[in-house]
Motif scaffolding. Structure first.
Motif, PDB file in Angstrom:
ATOM      1  N   GLN A   1       0.847  -1.196   0.000  1.00 33.59           N
ATOM      2  CA  GLN A   1       0.000   0.000   0.000  1.00 33.59           C
ATOM      3  C   GLN A   1       0.880   1.243   0.000  1.00 33.59           C
ATOM      4  O   GLN A   1       1.947   1.255   0.625  1.00 33.59           O
ATOM      5  N   THR A   2       0.452   2.275  -0.719  1.00 33.50           N
ATOM      6  CA  THR A   2       1.137   3.562  -0.715  1.00 33.50           C
ATOM      7  C   THR A   2       0.168   4.625  -0.214  1.00 33.50           C
ATOM      8  O   THR A   2      -0.973   4.704  -0.670  1.00 33.50           O
ATOM      9  N   ILE A   3       0.633   5.429   0.737  1.00 27.77           N
ATOM     10  CA  ILE A   3      -0.186   6.500   1.305  1.00 27.77           C
ATOM     11  C   ILE A   3       0.522   7.819   1.024  1.00 27.77           C
ATOM     12  O   ILE A   3       1.608   8.072   1.547  1.00 27.77           O
ATOM     13  N   GLN A   4      -0.089   8.659   0.179  1.00 27.78           N
ATOM     14  CA  GLN A   4       0.588   9.894  -0.233  1.00 27.78           C
ATOM     15  C   GLN A   4      -0.371  11.071  -0.390  1.00 27.78           C
ATOM     16  O   GLN A   4      -0.021  12.205  -0.074  1.00 27.78           O
TER      17      GLN A   4
ATOM     18  N   ASP B   1      -6.712  14.674  -3.716  1.00 28.34           N
ATOM     19  CA  ASP B   1      -5.451  14.477  -4.446  1.00 28.34           C
ATOM     20  C   ASP B   1      -4.391  15.485  -4.038  1.00 28.34           C
ATOM     21  O   ASP B   1      -3.501  15.823  -4.824  1.00 28.34           O
ATOM     22  N   LYS B   2      -4.466  15.957  -2.804  1.00 31.71           N
ATOM     23  CA  LYS B   2      -3.441  16.844  -2.265  1.00 31.71           C
ATOM     24  C   LYS B   2      -2.492  16.038  -1.382  1.00 31.71           C
ATOM     25  O   LYS B   2      -2.911  15.072  -0.740  1.00 31.71           O
ATOM     26  N   PRO B   3      -1.204  16.424  -1.330  1.00 29.18           N
ATOM     27  CA  PRO B   3      -0.251  15.661  -0.515  1.00 29.18           C
ATOM     28  C   PRO B   3      -0.653  15.642   0.962  1.00 29.18           C
ATOM     29  O   PRO B   3      -1.049  16.664   1.520  1.00 29.18           O
ATOM     30  N   LEU B   4      -0.571  14.477   1.572  1.00 32.56           N
ATOM     31  CA  LEU B   4      -0.843  14.362   3.001  1.00 32.56           C
ATOM     32  C   LEU B   4       0.326  14.875   3.830  1.00 32.56           C
ATOM     33  O   LEU B   4       0.134  15.337   4.954  1.00 32.56           O
ATOM     34  N   PHE B   5       1.548  14.799   3.258  1.00 34.35           N
ATOM     35  CA  PHE B   5       2.742  15.105   4.033  1.00 34.35           C
ATOM     36  C   PHE B   5       3.583  16.162   3.320  1.00 34.35           C
ATOM     37  O   PHE B   5       3.511  16.327   2.100  1.00 34.35           O
ATOM     38  N   SER B   6       4.389  16.870   4.094  1.00 33.67           N
ATOM     39  CA  SER B   6       5.336  17.807   3.512  1.00 33.67           C
ATOM     40  C   SER B   6       6.472  17.027   2.880  1.00 33.67           C
ATOM     41  O   SER B   6       6.593  15.814   3.046  1.00 33.67           O
TER      42      SER B   6
ATOM     43  N   ALA C   1      -6.795   2.418   5.805  1.00 33.54           N
ATOM     44  CA  ALA C   1      -7.014   2.537   4.365  1.00 33.54           C
ATOM     45  C   ALA C   1      -6.291   3.749   3.777  1.00 33.54           C
ATOM     46  O   ALA C   1      -6.322   3.964   2.569  1.00 33.54           O
ATOM     47  N   GLY C   2      -5.632   4.549   4.631  1.00 29.09           N
ATOM     48  CA  GLY C   2      -4.915   5.728   4.150  1.00 29.09           C
ATOM     49  C   GLY C   2      -5.746   6.983   4.109  1.00 29.09           C
ATOM     50  O   GLY C   2      -5.312   8.003   3.575  1.00 29.09           O
ATOM     51  N   LYS C   3      -6.963   6.945   4.682  1.00 25.40           N
ATOM     52  CA  LYS C   3      -7.834   8.119   4.701  1.00 25.40           C
ATOM     53  C   LYS C   3      -7.484   8.995   5.904  1.00 25.40           C
ATOM     54  O   LYS C   3      -7.328   8.497   7.020  1.00 25.40           O
ATOM     55  N   LEU C   4      -7.389  10.312   5.662  1.00 26.37           N
ATOM     56  CA  LEU C   4      -7.027  11.247   6.729  1.00 26.37           C
ATOM     57  C   LEU C   4      -8.077  11.238   7.830  1.00 26.37           C
ATOM     58  O   LEU C   4      -9.269  11.415   7.577  1.00 26.37           O
TER      59      LEU C   4
END
Length: 550
Positions: free
Chosen positions: A419-422, A427-432, A463-466
């Motif tokens: 899984q990739t979480i980005q 579709d905005k970056p979750l991380f700096s 699931a990678g959801k904020l």
């Protein structure tokens, strides 16, 4: 009927094994005859409470000590996770953390009662509803797939009708073209026949003139050769041909397609509706004041991370190419040198007790097992930095792209990317893009990332959801929030090292601030980890010391 009081069975004293049962000591949970009561009360080290057997209370049945048969266990050794008697404390359990077994019993009783209520009122009905829903799904399944079959059969019948119409139309067009072509050929044939007849007649006339030698006939002759030289035009006909405009693939597409059967799993949940469930206190409430248990001097100049192997043993890494293994007393037990002789990015301990470390120079994640270093995987275009081991035995790795413009979290299972979480839902970056991103998995399987570049803690579900972002709590801190190390405890509470403010933030699993740990002489905290008893190990960036805090 209680078999202990049945008239069919004589109950004997548990001390002499011969006298008839008459009394009961509620403290020691032992049954006594009249003669043995005095002997039992002669032990003045305890406050015995002997009552008639029939009047005994329903008190806990304290376990007998496995090593001292006459003793009951009144304490609980947290380190060894077993009940112990007073005699045991002075021997093999000396110096261990002990708790009152009655208090533990009461706490566990409350917890058990709460769990029982929840199971009966909340969880069991949910499972019953799930079972009912599954039965309904099975009933609807046949109907749905029968409907699909009918639709496809009807589509086939419609196509057969349309194809027959098309075939008949094409046959009619062929017949028309054939008749038209044949009529043209017949007309040409008639013209040629007439021309041949006229040419033959001219030949006969010329033969007659020449044979007669008559001047008048010869002078009256009119030549038709110019007319005959003008041949009838040749008709060029391109015969029709048949070509199919679709291939088999197109035919399948035009006929229609079935959506693939999609089977996914989602985390089920339920909402506790009773106020009782909401107001229940945690099983392990926070202490009024955190307590410093011990300080371990690791000799690093700059210390980055700490990872627990046991409650008394830790791995540490810092600004050298050596990963060191210490016990609680600060004794160095083992050292591992990185394969590339470069600083490790981060360390973690797997469920099986093996060490994992990242190497952003070689772009690898490595496993140390039986003093051998094994490369688990190597990245391309990305550098691994921080790592944690999950409850399932997988790995979560934070990484940054080679151009330092992107960051992401990747979930690995058996060295394969799972899984990739980005990005978030927009579709905005979750991380700096900053590379300092310590990571930890919570007990509820949330993924918690301390994002220094964003001065925030980013928490996503499995699931990678904020789920939420935490940007600090300014009630007592004076400097901007600077998150480094992050860990979680058995209550799903999240602990974050705030290097700027020399403290630890504690949040609940929903991101609500609970309190700080800002005593215990903490300075420049970086890495964090917790042991099975929720003691916190704090790696101090400057000076290289690890503090164990209760």
């Amino acid at each position: 009927m209680d078999p202990r009081t049945s008239a069919q069975e004589l109950i004997l004293c548990e001390l002499c094994k011969t006298g008839a049962l008459q009394s009961h000591c509620e403290l020691c949970q032992i049954n006594l005859c009249k003669a043995c009561v005095g002997e039992h009360l002669s032990d003045s080290s305890k406050r015995h409470n002997v009552v008639p057997y029939k009047h005994r209370k329903s008190t806990p049945n304290y376990p007998k000590c496995a090593k001292h048969a006459q003793k009951h266990c009144e304490l609980y050794c947290e380190k060894c996770d077993i009940p112990v008697c007073i005699t045991c404390i002075s021997s093999e359990h000396k110096g261990h953390d002990l708790s009152d077994i009655q208090r533990l019993f009461s706490s566990k009783t409350v917890e058990s009662e709460r769990d029982l209520r929840e199971l009966r009122k909340e969880i069991y009905p949910v499972y019953e509803k799930i079972a009912s829903d599954l039965n309904s799904e099975k009933v609807n399944l046949q109907e749905h797939f029968e409907k699909l079959t009918i639709e496809i059969t009807k589509q086939g019948e419609d196509w057969h009708r349309e194809i027959n119409i098309i075939v008949n139309k094409r046959k009619s067009e062929i017949d028309e073209m054939k008749a038209k072509y044949l009529a043209l050929l017949n007309k040409q044939q008639e013209k040629i026949k007439r021309a041949i007849s006229d040419v033959n007649q001219s030949i006969l006339d010329l033969n007659e003139i020449l044979d007669s030698n008559e001047v008048s006939l010869t002078c009256a002759y009119k030549s038709r050769n110019a007319e005959f030289r003008n041949l009838p035009p040749k008709v060029n006909v391109q015969l029709p041909s048949f070509s199919s405009q679709i291939n088999k693939e197109q035919l399948h597409e035009m006929f229609g397609s079935l959506c693939a059967l999609s089977i996914t799993t989602a985390q089920r949940g339920y909402i506790m509706e009773t106020s009782e469930a909401v107001s229940c206190p945690p099983v392990k409430p926070l202490l009024d004041e955190p307590e410093l248990i011990t300080t371990i001097d690791t000799k690093y100049k700059n210390l980055f991370s700490v990872a627990c192997l046991t409650d008394d043993e830790i791995w540490t890494c810092g600004d050298i190419d050596i990963i060191n293994f210490y016990n609680n007393k600060g004794i160095l037990l083992k050292s591992v040198q990185t394969k590339t002789r470069s600083w490790p990015g981060d360390i973690a301990v797997t469920r099986s007790g093996d060490l994992v470390y990242t190497d952003n120079v070689s772009r690898t994640v490595n496993l140390v097992k039986k003093n051998q270093i094994q490369e688990l995987f190597r990245l391309r275009g990305w550098k691994p930095y921080y790592v944690c081991s999950t409850s399932s035995g997988d790995l979560l790795v934070t990484m940054i792209s080679n151009d330092k413009k992107e960051s992401k979290v990747v979930h690995y299972s058996d060295s394969s990317e799972k899984q990739t979480i980005q990005f978030d839902d927009e579709d905005k970056p979750l991380f700096s893009s900053h590379h300092v991103k310590y990571i930890s998995e919570n007990r509820n399987q949330d993924i918690c990332v301390a994002d220094l570049g964003a001065n925030a803690v980013v928490v996503v579900d499995q699931a990678g959801k904020l789920r939420f972002r935490y940007t600090g709590h300014r009630s007592t801190t004076s400097e901007p929030f600077e998150p480094h190390g992050i860990t979680t405890d058995s209550q799903s509470q999240i602990l974050i090292a705030d290097t700027n403010n020399h403290c630890i933030h504690i949040l609940d699993q929903h991101g609500q601030f609970l309190r700080y740990i800002n005593n215990c002489d903490i300075s420049f905290p970086s890495g964090l980890c917790t042991d099975k008893r929720d003691h916190v190990f704090v790696a101090q960036w400057i000076g290289g010391k690890v503090k164990k805090i209760k």
